[in-house]
Structures are given as structure tokens and as C-alpha cells.
Design a protein around this motif. Structure first.
Motif, mmCIF file in Angstrom:
data_model
loop_
_atom_site.group_PDB
_atom_site.id
_atom_site.type_symbol
_atom_site.label_atom_id
_atom_site.label_comp_id
_atom_site.label_asym_id
_atom_site.label_seq_id
_atom_site.Cartn_x
_atom_site.Cartn_y
_atom_site.Cartn_z
ATOM 1 N N GLY A 74 4.625 87.163 -47.538
ATOM 2 C CA GLY A 74 3.432 86.284 -47.442
ATOM 3 C C GLY A 74 3.534 85.529 -46.098
ATOM 4 O O GLY A 74 2.384 85.379 -45.530
ATOM 5 N N GLN A 77 4.368 87.032 -43.232
ATOM 6 C CA GLN A 77 4.377 87.909 -42.446
ATOM 7 C C GLN A 77 2.854 87.679 -41.472
ATOM 8 O O GLN A 77 1.757 87.544 -41.784
ATOM 9 C CB GLN A 77 4.022 89.479 -43.008
ATOM 10 N N THR A 78 3.345 87.810 -39.988
ATOM 11 C CA THR A 78 2.122 87.350 -39.170
ATOM 12 C C THR A 78 1.595 88.685 -38.317
ATOM 13 O O THR A 78 0.547 88.396 -37.849
ATOM 14 C CB THR A 78 2.635 86.230 -38.272
ATOM 15 N N ASP A 121 -0.201 92.110 -37.623
ATOM 16 C CA ASP A 121 -1.134 92.848 -38.393
ATOM 17 C C ASP A 121 -0.848 94.347 -38.384
ATOM 18 O O ASP A 121 -0.407 95.007 -37.274
ATOM 19 C CB ASP A 121 -2.516 92.727 -37.177
ATOM 20 N N VAL A 154 -4.738 95.312 -47.904
ATOM 21 C CA VAL A 154 -4.076 94.128 -47.616
ATOM 22 C C VAL A 154 -4.898 92.822 -47.119
ATOM 23 O O VAL A 154 -6.175 92.983 -46.680
ATOM 24 C CB VAL A 154 -2.738 94.132 -46.825
ATOM 25 N N GLY A 201 -5.414 88.267 -47.175
ATOM 26 C CA GLY A 201 -4.955 86.692 -47.276
ATOM 27 C C GLY A 201 -6.179 86.074 -47.620
ATOM 28 O O GLY A 201 -7.239 86.266 -47.421
ATOM 29 N N VAL A 227 -2.929 86.213 -56.809
ATOM 30 C CA VAL A 227 -2.182 85.761 -55.502
ATOM 31 C C VAL A 227 -1.035 84.693 -56.039
ATOM 32 O O VAL A 227 -1.708 83.448 -56.093
ATOM 33 C CB VAL A 227 -3.174 85.140 -54.461
ATOM 34 N N HIS A 277 -0.966 85.676 -49.801
ATOM 35 C CA HIS A 277 -1.081 87.204 -49.337
ATOM 36 C C HIS A 277 -1.186 87.929 -50.595
ATOM 37 O O HIS A 277 -0.748 87.793 -51.774
ATOM 38 C CB HIS A 277 0.050 87.402 -48.742
ATOM 39 N N TYR A 278 -2.187 89.275 -50.346
ATOM 40 C CA TYR A 278 -2.099 90.125 -51.469
ATOM 41 C C TYR A 278 -2.139 91.402 -50.890
ATOM 42 O O TYR A 278 -2.301 91.662 -49.851
ATOM 43 C CB TYR A 278 -3.479 89.893 -52.271
ATOM 44 N N GLU A 279 -1.766 92.440 -51.717
ATOM 45 C CA GLU A 279 -1.536 93.856 -51.352
ATOM 46 C C GLU A 279 -1.950 94.728 -52.464
ATOM 47 O O GLU A 279 -1.866 94.563 -53.769
ATOM 48 C CB GLU A 279 -0.229 94.337 -50.983
ATOM 49 N N ARG A 332 -7.603 95.840 -43.827
ATOM 50 C CA ARG A 332 -7.303 94.514 -44.102
ATOM 51 C C ARG A 332 -8.599 93.931 -44.546
ATOM 52 O O ARG A 332 -9.666 94.206 -43.894
ATOM 53 C CB ARG A 332 -6.903 93.727 -42.815
ATOM 54 N N ASP A 342 -9.573 89.575 -45.512
ATOM 55 C CA ASP A 342 -9.305 88.346 -45.700
ATOM 56 C C ASP A 342 -10.491 87.623 -46.559
ATOM 57 O O ASP A 342 -11.551 87.911 -46.472
ATOM 58 C CB ASP A 342 -9.096 87.715 -44.493
#
Length: 441
Positions: A12, A14-15, A17, A370, A372, A392, A398-400, A434, A436
Motif C-alpha cells: 500500500g 508503494q510509491t 509507478d 492496480v 488506489g 480495500v 491500494h488494490y490489485e 493502473r 485510480d
């Protein structure tokens, strides 16, 4: 469809990309024997020529369990088990590493044991060679006494007449100690090489005949074409022991070593992932989200992959490491036949017995999504070629979603007291996408 939800803080938080990286999917692996199957090494010569090696346990004819060899081949369409060559004395090869110079020159190394799984002494080194038609066992040296255990853990093929293998001697059962094994194949046979590299060598990699690295327990050693010399890795935090388990070499100024640091935490023994980079002058430590990093493969200086015991796949983009979503499994090794032809092998996690697992990227018919949200209690749902939902749960929103079939989807995010949001998402095979969401609450 396989769905994974990351609930730990490392994912979660993780920054970096990871959108655009290859997505991973499981490819069917043959099962050998009735019990545990585990793959430990993988090598890809081309998109239609790869090998995975390991060991298995099967039911013995007279009862009990016996060792089996995993020697599996990819032909561009599927994986199949190949019959291993017979070994002297009826021994069985438990293979731990594989490497080659091309489709017709491949080496697999490990340990030759008695068939009975209860026999724990007298293990011998084993080296198998593939010439494009057949596998043959090539005699390899051993150290110590007859009851001592010798095993090879790593192999690096530079040319048909220039191959290195490393491993260890365990003489504890005969009253001796532990020592490293370093072997070289010169085109005619294997011989033991004296070295100053210390005990516990576990992995070896080469970019050329005069640029070879071997790593192990608190050690890194370099061969410059004429002799081996220690090049001490960066020291761990005080009170921790360094154990390097993998190495990948791109050139004289670019190499990676991975493993773990081990330390006491209360009544337990804890580990922390370790990743170090060689720049031509020395080793430096890089921050990584992984715990107990086991394998590494460098495609390019800004495209390096590694495997972590608890966090799956890791990727370095030239500036930092990030965790990459993948199907759940306990992976051991990783390789690449090209930038978009990656293989990782190991075993399934959870359940008994464990089953050999092979993962491939880029995925052929699925992708990973992925993203957020700004709400930790949100629920992500999707409808389209498949449907499902994941909550979440972590505090970062964060989700995957892993291994989602290709097609067009409606993604919906909902949370108590918030207006739902809907997004159309086109899932194309082979890439991480991605998406969001920002909820108005």
C-alpha cells in the motif's frame, strides 16, 4: 481467474509507478510423483526454448517416499517433463540451478542422493548437460569423506568450454565443518578450483570469461579471467548476519547481489531483504520492499527483476525497487529470454503437498489492474468478461487484481457515505494497467 488483494503496508505504501510493466500469469507445470514438487531454477535460451529444474517426492515401490528429478522443457507451447539420465549407483538428481549458452548447450546442477528420502548422508555433486538432443551426466568432483554431503547450488555458463558451478560441503555428520565448492568446466571435464572466497557459496553469474561473480554467506568474490579475489559486500546493520543467495552480472560496472540479513528478535529469528549493487568500485545497499530475496535477473541497467519470499516479484527501473503483483506462490528463481519473455519458478503456497509452479510474463490472455483510492474502506467491483469484487482493506487504499481476462470492464468503487464512481477500463493482455479512484464523501 485469480484475484489477489494486497493487505500489507509495503504494497500500500508503494510509491513507484509499475503501470506498463509486464503482467504475470501461471502456466501449467507437469507433476512428478505423488508428493511435493518444487522447481528451483530456470533458464530461457529463446521464446521457444527454456528449462526448469527441481526435485520431487514420490511413493516408493516398497512403501515410504523416494526422490524424483524435475527436468522440464518449454517448446514454445507447453512444458513437459523430460526423463533424466541414469546416475551411478541408482542415485537421483535433485537439481537446484540451470544455465546455458543457447538451446543446444545447457547445464543443470544439484545434488545426487540415494533414492530413499530418509537417507541423509553421502550426497554427491551432480552436473547434467544438454546438447540439443540428450541429457548426460558429467562427472564432477566432491570434497570431504564418504559420509559428507556435497551439493551444487549455482551454475553460470560463459561458453561451451567455460562453465562455473558453486556449492557447499557439509561435513558436520562426519565431525567436519562447512566449506565452499567452486568447480570449473573447460570443455573436457570438471575440476575443483582453489579460491579465497570463504565458506557457503550459493550463486554464480558471469557476463564474460573475465567477469564472473560468486556470492554466499557474507561473501562476494570476483574472477577477472586469471584469479578469484574477494570483493567484500556492503556490511549489514550491526548485529545482523548477511546471507547472499543470488547474483546477476551485466558487465564490469553493473552487477546485483540479493539475499537477506538475519538477526534475533526476541525469541525468534527474523530476516530482512538485502539487495546490493556493484558499480565497478564497490557494493552499495539499495532499499527494497522484499523479505528474504532469493533470485535476481538483470535484463538491462534499468530493468532488473528479483524474487522475494513474502512479497513475490520485485522490479528495479533504474532508480528504485518496487513490488510487482503476481499470482500467489513461493518462487525461487527468475530468468528472461528477452525484455518481454520472463519466467519465474517455484511452488504453490499453502496446501499440502506443494505443487511446482511456473509463472510467465508477459501474460498471453490476461492482465493485472492496480490502483488506489482515497478511502481505505472502499470496495472495488468489476463487470465485463468476468466479474468480482475486492475490499480495500489496508490503510493506503491500494488494490490489485491479478490475471484478469482481456476485454472492456466497468469498474465501480463504493464506500459507505460516499457517492459511487464508475470507470470504463480496457484490459489488454500482457501489461499492468493502473486505475485510480477519488471518492466524494
Amino acid at each position: 481467474m485469480v484475484v489477489l488483494l494486497s493487505v500489507g503496508a509495503p504494497a500500500g505504501a508503494q510509491t513507484r509507478d509499475i503501470a506498463g510493466l509486464p503482467s504475470w500469469e501461471v502456466v501449467a507445470a507437469p507433476a512428478v510423483g505423488e508428493f511435493t514438487n518444487r522447481l528451483a531454477g530456470v533458464y530461457a535460451a529463446s521464446p521457444d526454448a527454456a528449462w526448469a529444474v527441481g526435485s520431487a517426492l514420490g511413493r516408493a515401490a516398497g512403501g515410504g517416499q523416494e526422490h524424483r528429478t524435475l527436468l522440464q522443457r518449454w517448446d514454445g507451447r507447453s512444458w513437459s517433463q523430460v526423463t533424466p539420465p541414469a546416475l551411478p549407483g541408482g542415485r537421483v538428481a535433485q537439481l537446484g540451478a540451470v544455465d546455458g549458452t543457447g538451446p543446444d548447450d545447457v547445464w543443470a546442477v544439484g545434488v545426487a542422493t540415494a533414492p530413499n528420502a530418509n537417507t541423509v548422508t553421502g550426497q554427491r555433486t551432480v552436473a547434467l548437460h544438454w546438447n540439443g538432443r540428450d541429457w548426460t551426466a558429467v562427472p564432477s568432483p566432491n570434497r570431504g569423506f564418504p559420509d559428507d554431503n556435497n551439493r551444487l547450488l549455482g551454475v553460470a555458463a560463459v561458453a561451451s568450454d567455460d562453465v562455473w558451478a558453486v556449492g557447499e560441503l557439509d561435513g558436520s555428520l562426519s565431525g567436519g565443518g562447512r566449506a565452499s565448492i567452486l568447480l570449473h568446466f573447460d570443455g573436457t571435464g570438471w575440476r575443483a578450483v582453489d579460491h579465497p572466497c570463504g565458506a557457503g557459496l550459493r550463486a554464480v553469474s558471469a557476463s564474460s570469461a573475465d567477469d564472473v561473480w560468486a556470492v554466499g554467506a557474507n561473501t562476494a568474490c570476483h574472477f577477472d579471467g586469471s584469479s578469484w579475489r574477494p570483493a567484500r559486500p556492503a556490511a549489514p546493520v550491526a548485529g545482523r548476519r548477511l546471507d547472499l543467495a543470488g547474483v546477476a552480472v551485466l558487465g564490469p560496472t553493473e552487477a546485483w547481489a540479493v539475499g537477506r540479513t538475519v538477526y534475533g528478535c526476541g525469541e525468534r529469528v527474523c530476516t530482512f531483504g538485502e539487495v546490493q549493487r556493484w558499480n565497478g568500485a564497490g557494493w552499495t545497499t539499495f532499499a527494497t520492499p522484499g523479505v528474504d530475496v532469493r533470485g535476481v535477473h538483470a535484463v538491462a541497467p534499468d530493468d532488473v527483476w528479483a524474487i522475494s519470499l513474502n512479497d513475490g516479484l520485485l522490479h528495479f527501473d533504474g532508480t528504485g525497487w518496487a513490488r510487482v503483483p503476481a499470482p500467489r506462490g513461493v518462487l525461487e528463481d527468475i530468468t528472461a529470454g528477452g525484455p518481454d519473455d520472463l519466467w519465474a519458478v517455484g511452488a504453490t503456497s499453502g496446501g499440502s503437498p506443494s505443487v511446482a509452479q511456473i509463472q510467465h510474463a508477459a501474460s498471453a490472455g490476461t492482465a493485472t489492474v492496480v490502483g488506489g483510492t482515497n478511502h481505505a474502506g472502499a470496495v472495488i467491483s468489476w463487470t465485463g468478461p468476468s466479474s468480482g469484487s475486492v475490499p480495500v482493506r489496508n490503510s493506503f487504499g491500494h488494490y490489485e487484481i491479478v490475471a484478469l481476462p482481456v476485454g472492456t470492464y466497468d469498474f465501480i468503487v463504493t464506500a459507505a457515505g460516499c457517492a459511487p464512481q464508475v470507470r470504463a477500463v480496457t484490459v489488454t493482455a500482457g501489461r499492468i494497467i493502473r486505475q485510480d479512484f477519488t471518492l466524494s464523501c
